[in-house]
Design an enzyme around this catalytic site. Structure first.
Site, PDB file in Angstrom:
ATOM      1  N   ASP A 195       0.845  -1.197   0.000  1.00 29.43           N
ATOM      2  CA  ASP A 195       0.000   0.000   0.000  1.00 29.43           C
ATOM      3  C   ASP A 195       0.882   1.249   0.000  1.00 29.43           C
ATOM      4  O   ASP A 195       1.945   1.259   0.640  1.00 29.43           O
ATOM      5  CB  ASP A 195      -0.875   0.046   1.268  1.00 29.43           C
ATOM      6  CG  ASP A 195      -2.132  -0.796   1.124  1.00 29.43           C
ATOM      7  OD1 ASP A 195      -2.257  -1.544   0.140  1.00 29.43           O
ATOM      8  OD2 ASP A 195      -2.994  -0.693   2.021  1.00 29.43           O
ATOM      9  N   ASP A 197       0.331   4.039   1.440  1.00 33.35           N
ATOM     10  CA  ASP A 197       0.266   4.884   2.637  1.00 33.35           C
ATOM     11  C   ASP A 197       0.841   4.223   3.888  1.00 33.35           C
ATOM     12  O   ASP A 197       0.701   4.749   4.988  1.00 33.35           O
ATOM     13  CB  ASP A 197      -1.186   5.320   2.887  1.00 33.35           C
ATOM     14  CG  ASP A 197      -2.150   4.135   2.876  1.00 33.35           C
ATOM     15  OD1 ASP A 197      -1.709   3.008   3.187  1.00 33.35           O
ATOM     16  OD2 ASP A 197      -3.330   4.338   2.553  1.00 33.35           O
ATOM     17  N   TRP A 257     -13.298  -0.850  -2.782  1.00 35.04           N
ATOM     18  CA  TRP A 257     -12.588  -1.156  -1.534  1.00 35.04           C
ATOM     19  C   TRP A 257     -12.997  -2.519  -0.945  1.00 35.04           C
ATOM     20  O   TRP A 257     -14.178  -2.810  -0.794  1.00 35.04           O
ATOM     21  CB  TRP A 257     -12.870  -0.049  -0.509  1.00 35.04           C
ATOM     22  CG  TRP A 257     -12.077  -0.238   0.761  1.00 35.04           C
ATOM     23  CD1 TRP A 257     -10.859   0.289   1.039  1.00 35.04           C
ATOM     24  CD2 TRP A 257     -12.462  -1.033   1.874  1.00 35.04           C
ATOM     25  NE1 TRP A 257     -10.442  -0.138   2.274  1.00 35.04           N
ATOM     26  CE2 TRP A 257     -11.416  -0.957   2.811  1.00 35.04           C
ATOM     27  CE3 TRP A 257     -13.576  -1.817   2.166  1.00 35.04           C
ATOM     28  CZ2 TRP A 257     -11.445  -1.616   4.031  1.00 35.04           C
ATOM     29  CZ3 TRP A 257     -13.603  -2.485   3.389  1.00 35.04           C
ATOM     30  CH2 TRP A 257     -12.549  -2.372   4.308  1.00 35.04           C
ATOM     31  N   GLU A 260     -10.223  -8.068  -1.639  1.00 37.63           N
ATOM     32  CA  GLU A 260      -9.184  -8.651  -2.509  1.00 37.63           C
ATOM     33  C   GLU A 260      -8.065  -9.294  -1.692  1.00 37.63           C
ATOM     34  O   GLU A 260      -7.480 -10.299  -2.113  1.00 37.63           O
ATOM     35  CB  GLU A 260      -8.648  -7.597  -3.491  1.00 37.63           C
ATOM     36  CG  GLU A 260      -7.537  -6.664  -3.004  1.00 37.63           C
ATOM     37  CD  GLU A 260      -7.940  -5.751  -1.851  1.00 37.63           C
ATOM     38  OE1 GLU A 260      -9.137  -5.497  -1.657  1.00 37.63           O
ATOM     39  OE2 GLU A 260      -7.029  -5.300  -1.137  1.00 37.63           O
ATOM     40  N   ASP A 261      -7.798  -8.748  -0.506  1.00 39.46           N
ATOM     41  CA  ASP A 261      -6.735  -9.315   0.338  1.00 39.46           C
ATOM     42  C   ASP A 261      -7.189 -10.657   0.936  1.00 39.46           C
ATOM     43  O   ASP A 261      -6.407 -11.615   1.023  1.00 39.46           O
ATOM     44  CB  ASP A 261      -6.299  -8.323   1.431  1.00 39.46           C
ATOM     45  CG  ASP A 261      -7.472  -7.711   2.191  1.00 39.46           C
ATOM     46  OD1 ASP A 261      -8.627  -7.850   1.742  1.00 39.46           O
ATOM     47  OD2 ASP A 261      -7.240  -7.098   3.252  1.00 39.46           O
ATOM     48  N   MET A 287       0.402   4.416   9.231  1.00 41.70           N
ATOM     49  CA  MET A 287      -0.397   4.692   8.041  1.00 41.70           C
ATOM     50  C   MET A 287      -0.649   6.192   7.975  1.00 41.70           C
ATOM     51  O   MET A 287      -1.163   6.772   8.922  1.00 41.70           O
ATOM     52  CB  MET A 287      -1.716   3.922   8.043  1.00 41.70           C
ATOM     53  CG  MET A 287      -2.447   4.072   6.712  1.00 41.70           C
ATOM     54  SD  MET A 287      -3.728   2.839   6.428  1.00 41.70           S
ATOM     55  CE  MET A 287      -5.169   3.809   6.772  1.00 41.70           C
ATOM     56  N   HIS A 290      -5.671   9.177   5.897  1.00 39.98           N
ATOM     57  CA  HIS A 290      -6.434   9.470   4.672  1.00 39.98           C
ATOM     58  C   HIS A 290      -7.898   9.114   4.877  1.00 39.98           C
ATOM     59  O   HIS A 290      -8.249   8.306   5.732  1.00 39.98           O
ATOM     60  CB  HIS A 290      -5.873   8.685   3.477  1.00 39.98           C
ATOM     61  CG  HIS A 290      -6.048   7.196   3.585  1.00 39.98           C
ATOM     62  ND1 HIS A 290      -7.215   6.548   3.239  1.00 39.98           N
ATOM     63  CD2 HIS A 290      -5.207   6.223   4.003  1.00 39.98           C
ATOM     64  CE1 HIS A 290      -7.078   5.253   3.426  1.00 39.98           C
ATOM     65  NE2 HIS A 290      -5.867   5.022   3.905  1.00 39.98           N
ATOM     66  N   ARG A 292     -11.489   7.769   2.756  1.00 41.84           N
ATOM     67  CA  ARG A 292     -11.764   6.883   1.616  1.00 41.84           C
ATOM     68  C   ARG A 292     -11.728   7.712   0.333  1.00 41.84           C
ATOM     69  O   ARG A 292     -12.312   8.790   0.265  1.00 41.84           O
ATOM     70  CB  ARG A 292     -13.154   6.242   1.817  1.00 41.84           C
ATOM     71  CG  ARG A 292     -13.578   5.245   0.763  1.00 41.84           C
ATOM     72  CD  ARG A 292     -12.831   3.934   0.776  1.00 41.84           C
ATOM     73  NE  ARG A 292     -12.553   3.369   2.089  1.00 41.84           N
ATOM     74  CZ  ARG A 292     -13.428   2.705   2.832  1.00 41.84           C
ATOM     75  NH1 ARG A 292     -14.649   2.509   2.428  1.00 41.84           N
ATOM     76  NH2 ARG A 292     -13.069   2.209   3.993  1.00 41.84           N
TER      77      ARG A 292
HETATM   78  C1  UD2 Z   1      -6.923  -1.726   3.541  1.00 45.55           C
HETATM   79  C2  UD2 Z   1      -5.729  -2.628   3.308  1.00 45.55           C
HETATM   80  C3  UD2 Z   1      -5.387  -2.654   1.823  1.00 45.55           C
HETATM   81  C4  UD2 Z   1      -6.561  -3.136   1.027  1.00 45.55           C
HETATM   82  C5  UD2 Z   1      -7.754  -2.242   1.336  1.00 45.55           C
HETATM   83  C6  UD2 Z   1      -9.022  -2.753   0.722  1.00 45.55           C
HETATM   84  C7  UD2 Z   1      -4.503  -2.363   5.337  1.00 45.55           C
HETATM   85  C8  UD2 Z   1      -3.376  -1.736   6.038  1.00 45.55           C
HETATM   86  N1  UD2 Z   1      -4.621  -2.108   4.067  1.00 45.55           N
HETATM   87  O1  UD2 Z   1      -6.480  -0.409   3.227  1.00 45.55           O
HETATM   88  O2  UD2 Z   1      -4.281  -3.478   1.580  1.00 45.55           O
HETATM   89  O3  UD2 Z   1      -6.800  -4.474   1.274  1.00 45.55           O
HETATM   90  O4  UD2 Z   1      -8.009  -2.161   2.744  1.00 45.55           O
HETATM   91  O5  UD2 Z   1      -9.038  -2.648  -0.649  1.00 45.55           O
HETATM   92  O6  UD2 Z   1      -5.267  -3.088   5.916  1.00 45.55           O
HETATM   93  N2  UD2 Z   1      -5.153   3.431  -3.623  1.00 45.55           N
HETATM   94  C9  UD2 Z   1      -4.755   4.545  -4.371  1.00 45.55           C
HETATM   95  N3  UD2 Z   1      -5.688   5.422  -4.805  1.00 45.55           N
HETATM   96  C10 UD2 Z   1      -7.004   5.281  -4.537  1.00 45.55           C
HETATM   97  C11 UD2 Z   1      -7.407   4.154  -3.772  1.00 45.55           C
HETATM   98  C12 UD2 Z   1      -6.464   3.262  -3.305  1.00 45.55           C
HETATM   99  O7  UD2 Z   1      -3.573   4.738  -4.640  1.00 45.55           O
HETATM  100  O8  UD2 Z   1      -7.802   6.126  -4.967  1.00 45.55           O
HETATM  101  C13 UD2 Z   1      -4.156   2.388  -3.254  1.00 45.55           C
HETATM  102  C14 UD2 Z   1      -3.122   2.869  -2.255  1.00 45.55           C
HETATM  103  O9  UD2 Z   1      -1.936   2.176  -2.483  1.00 45.55           O
HETATM  104  C15 UD2 Z   1      -3.782   2.484  -0.953  1.00 45.55           C
HETATM  105  C16 UD2 Z   1      -4.361   1.114  -1.314  1.00 45.55           C
HETATM  106  O10 UD2 Z   1      -4.806   1.273  -2.643  1.00 45.55           O
HETATM  107  O11 UD2 Z   1      -2.853   2.425   0.105  1.00 45.55           O
HETATM  108  C17 UD2 Z   1      -5.481   0.635  -0.389  1.00 45.55           C
HETATM  109  O12 UD2 Z   1      -6.539   1.576  -0.342  1.00 45.55           O
HETATM  110  P1  UD2 Z   1      -6.897   2.388   1.016  1.00 45.55           P
HETATM  111  O13 UD2 Z   1      -5.662   2.894   1.612  1.00 45.55           O
HETATM  112  O14 UD2 Z   1      -7.940   3.383   0.700  1.00 45.55           O
HETATM  113  O15 UD2 Z   1      -7.567   1.289   1.908  1.00 45.55           O
HETATM  114  P2  UD2 Z   1      -7.291   0.921   3.470  1.00 45.55           P
HETATM  115  O16 UD2 Z   1      -6.396   1.884   4.126  1.00 45.55           O
HETATM  116  O17 UD2 Z   1      -8.583   0.656   4.129  1.00 45.55           O
HETATM  117 MN    MN Z   2      -4.797   3.059   3.538  1.00 42.70          MN
END
Ligand code: UD2
Ligand code: MN
Length: 346
Positions: A195, A197, A257, A260-261, A287, A290, A292
């Site tokens: 990721d 972030d 969102w 997939e993991d 992290m 950010h 959504r």
């Molecule tokens: C969680 C998971 C992530 C993924 C996601 C669900 C953790 C720490 N991370 O992250 O691996 O499974 O849930 O999909 O649990 N991104 C962009 N631009 C966008 C949207 C996403 O660059 O407009 C990329 C970026 O690398 C980001 C990653 O996708 O870090 C995951 O998206 P998130 O950070 O919004 O999701 P998060 O933090 O809930």
């Molecule tokens: Mn994130």
């Protein structure tokens, strides 16, 4: 570039071998003649004894030079445990940071790639980062990750896979693209799906692969550094080229969102692999805050898709990943692959 240097060295050595060969055959030929005949040949070829000595001296010094270069090129393997590790670091996220500064701090990185200069790295690792509209996060990550990976004495390259357009985001498919594109550059033996972030806090959290798939995020600042749930496999994961190939990579069908993991975890467990993690005190991440993103709304289909994984994994993954590469930019600190991955069907 590393391959090019190696090819140049080999071709230089070949030239010396050919030169030596030629010289030896001339000498052998000369030795087979005597008396007058010898003189005729000398006249014809106009090689005098002094010239011959000079030529031999020249060759000898070239050989000495070549073998010297060879000795310095054959580096010892890096130590099993890097002496450069510092443990937990205090991370900073300065709003004044800019890309030029980070490039200046990392002059040793060329087109996103690095290998130690004083020893031969034990691991070759490609870091794959799915990305869209998170430039600031990318900058912070590059700022911390490059020195972190260098302290681990790895041969590595960073790939950013950038989704073009504004269709719903698809993290998993971008990571499949990253894998397929990176293996065109080099036979990376290990892949880190990362990721944008998440910034690692402790360099004892090694970015290397193992006999089993590895999950590198036990805890994050935002969740009190606790594992979210038992089968959690998101954020940052490490799989060998073969492990990822064996599970047919990620599914390409998770748009938006979530899910997939977990799908990847199901694939891994179905292949009787077992997820392993580093100790909780080192597998810690910050992290960057950010909300959504727009274009990455919660995937309402994720539970339905997850129920089908055990049936679908064979036909949905690396072997069905269709995309158009729009550009490959080899920037100083990373390779940027901008890609059109289409949009959700329906
Ligand atoms: C969680 C998971 C992530 C993924 C996601 C669900 C953790 C720490 N991370 O992250 O691996 O499974 O849930 O999909 O649990 N991104 C962009 N631009 C966008 C949207 C996403 O660059 O407009 C990329 C970026 O690398 C980001 C990653 O996708 O870090 C995951 O998206 P998130 O950070 O919004 O999701 P998060 O933090 O809930
Ligand atoms: Mn994130």
């Amino acid at each position: 570039m590393i391959v090019c240097t190696a090819i140049k060295k080999v071709s230089r050595k070949c030239k010396y071998a050919v030169l030596i060969g030629l010289l030896l055959s001339v000498l052998a030929w000369k030795a087979s003649f005597t008396g007058d005949t010898n003189k005729t040949i000398d006249d014809n070829f106009a090689i005098t004894q002094t010239e011959e000595d000079k030529l031999r001296d020249e060759l000898n010094s070239r050989i000495a030079e070549a073998s010297h270069t060879n000795i310095s090129a054959e580096k010892d393997e890096c130590p099993e445990k890097s002496p450069l590790l510092v443990g937990a670091s205090k991370l900073t996220f300065e709003s004044s940071l800019n890309l030029k500064d980070v490039e200046k701090e990392n002059k040793v990185v060329t087109k996103g790639e690095y290998e130690p200069s004083d020893c031969k790295a034990r691991h070759s690792v490609a870091i794959l980062i799915p990305h869209r509209n998170r430039e600031r996060h990318l900058l912070y990550l590059l700022h911390h990750l490059h020195p972190f990976l260098q302290r681990q004495q790895l041969h590595y390259a960073i790939y950013v896979i950038h989704q073009a357009g504004d269709a719903t985001f698809n993290r998993a498919k971008l990571l499949n693209v990253g894998y397929l594109e990176a293996i065109k550059d080099f036979s990376w033996e290990c892949f880190i799906f990362h990721d944008v972030d998440l910034v690692p806090e402790n360099d004892h959290n090694l970015y290397i692969c193992d006999q089993q798939p590895r999950h590198l995020v036990v805890g994050r600042n935002v969740t009190g550094y606790k594992l979210r749930y038992k089968g959690y496999f998101g954020g940052v994961t490490a799989m060998t080229k073969d492990q990822f190939f064996q599970v047919n990579g990620f599914s390409n069908n998770y748009w938006g969102w979530g899910g997939e993991d977990d799908d990847l975890r199901v694939r891994v467990e179905q292949q009787k692999m077992k997820i392993v993690r580093p100790p909780a005190n080192v597998a810690r991440y910050t992290m960057v805050f950010h909300k959504r993103d727009s274009g990455n709304q919660v995937n309402k289909n994720r539970m339905r898709l997850l129920r089908q994984t055990t049936k679908m994994w064979r036909v949905d993954g690396l072997n069905s990943c269709l995309y158009d590469t729009l550009s490959v930019g080899r920037y100083p600190l990373y390779v940027n692959i901008t890609v059109n991955i289409g949009q959700p069907q329906s």
